[in-house]
Design a protein around this motif. Structure first.
Motif, short mmCIF file in Angstrom:
data_model
loop_
_atom_site.label_atom_id
_atom_site.label_comp_id
_atom_site.label_asym_id
_atom_site.label_seq_id
_atom_site.Cartn_x
_atom_site.Cartn_y
_atom_site.Cartn_z
N THR A 1 0.85 -1.19 0.00
CA THR A 1 0.00 0.00 0.00
C THR A 1 0.88 1.24 0.00
O THR A 1 1.75 1.39 0.86
N ILE A 2 0.67 2.12 -0.98
CA ILE A 2 1.42 3.37 -1.07
C ILE A 2 0.44 4.53 -1.18
O ILE A 2 -0.33 4.61 -2.13
N THR A 3 0.48 5.43 -0.20
CA THR A 3 -0.34 6.63 -0.24
C THR A 3 0.51 7.88 -0.45
O THR A 3 -0.03 8.94 -0.76
N GLY A 4 1.82 7.77 -0.28
CA GLY A 4 2.72 8.90 -0.48
C GLY A 4 2.93 9.17 -1.96
O GLY A 4 2.95 8.25 -2.78
N ASN A 5 3.09 10.43 -2.32
CA ASN A 5 3.36 10.82 -3.71
C ASN A 5 4.84 10.64 -4.02
O ASN A 5 5.69 10.87 -3.17
N GLY A 6 5.16 10.25 -5.26
CA GLY A 6 6.54 10.10 -5.67
C GLY A 6 7.29 9.02 -4.91
O GLY A 6 8.49 9.11 -4.74
N SER A 7 6.58 7.99 -4.45
CA SER A 7 7.18 6.92 -3.65
C SER A 7 7.11 5.59 -4.39
O SER A 7 6.18 5.35 -5.14
N TYR A 8 8.10 4.72 -4.13
CA TYR A 8 8.16 3.43 -4.81
C TYR A 8 8.52 2.31 -3.86
O TYR A 8 9.24 2.51 -2.89
N SER A 9 8.02 1.12 -4.19
CA SER A 9 8.30 -0.07 -3.40
C SER A 9 8.61 -1.24 -4.33
O SER A 9 7.90 -1.46 -5.31
N VAL A 10 9.66 -1.96 -3.99
CA VAL A 10 9.97 -3.23 -4.66
C VAL A 10 10.05 -4.26 -3.54
O VAL A 10 10.95 -4.20 -2.70
N GLY A 11 9.08 -5.17 -3.49
CA GLY A 11 9.01 -6.16 -2.42
C GLY A 11 7.57 -6.46 -2.05
O GLY A 11 6.65 -5.98 -2.70
#
Length: 135
Positions: A74-84
């Motif tokens: 879950t990503i709610t932040g702008n300009g944010s990335y997740s690998v996993g």
């Protein structure tokens, strides 16, 4: 849109989308997206932030210009990335690489956080700062 597990198989990819230039692939992928220029790949994936990417089972990316690869993140932040897998990012301009990572408090509201490694949190972060010097 949040759907119960029993409802996922009954919803087509890209159903009820009002945004433009979106990609949806997978059962219930990209359902009800109102943003434009999104990529939704995987069962139940949702990239609802403007120009966001969700690749993986039940990822939810509502931050603009953000992306998740893995499941379910879950990503709610702008300009944010997740690998996993199983990550949560609610801070702008943050990056998570690993699984079971939680980024919920910004070390610096401009630069965000970089969190590496499984089972990590934003209290152990690496901050990257770039400065432009003009002669």
């Amino acid at each position: 849109a949040n759907f119960k597990e029993s409802q996922l198989a009954k919803v087509k990819a890209g159903q009820s989308v009002t945004g433009n230039n979106n990609v949806a692939l997978g059962s219930s992928a990209g359902v009800g997206i109102t943003a434009s220029d999104t990529v939704n790949i995987g069962t139940g994936s949702s990239a609802s932030g403007q120009q966001s990417i969700s690749i993986g089972y039940k990822n939810v990316v509502s931050g603009a210009k953000s992306g998740a690869i893995g499941d379910p993140t879950t990503i709610t932040g702008n300009g944010s990335y997740s690998v996993g897998n199983d990550n949560t990012i609610s801070v702008n301009n943050s990056f998570a690489y690993g699984s079971n990572i939680s980024i919920t408090a910004a070390a610096n509201t401009i630069n965000g956080n970089v969190v590496l490694g499984n089972n990590s949190a934003d209290d152990a972060y690496a901050q990257i700062k770039a400065e432009l010097w003009v002669a």
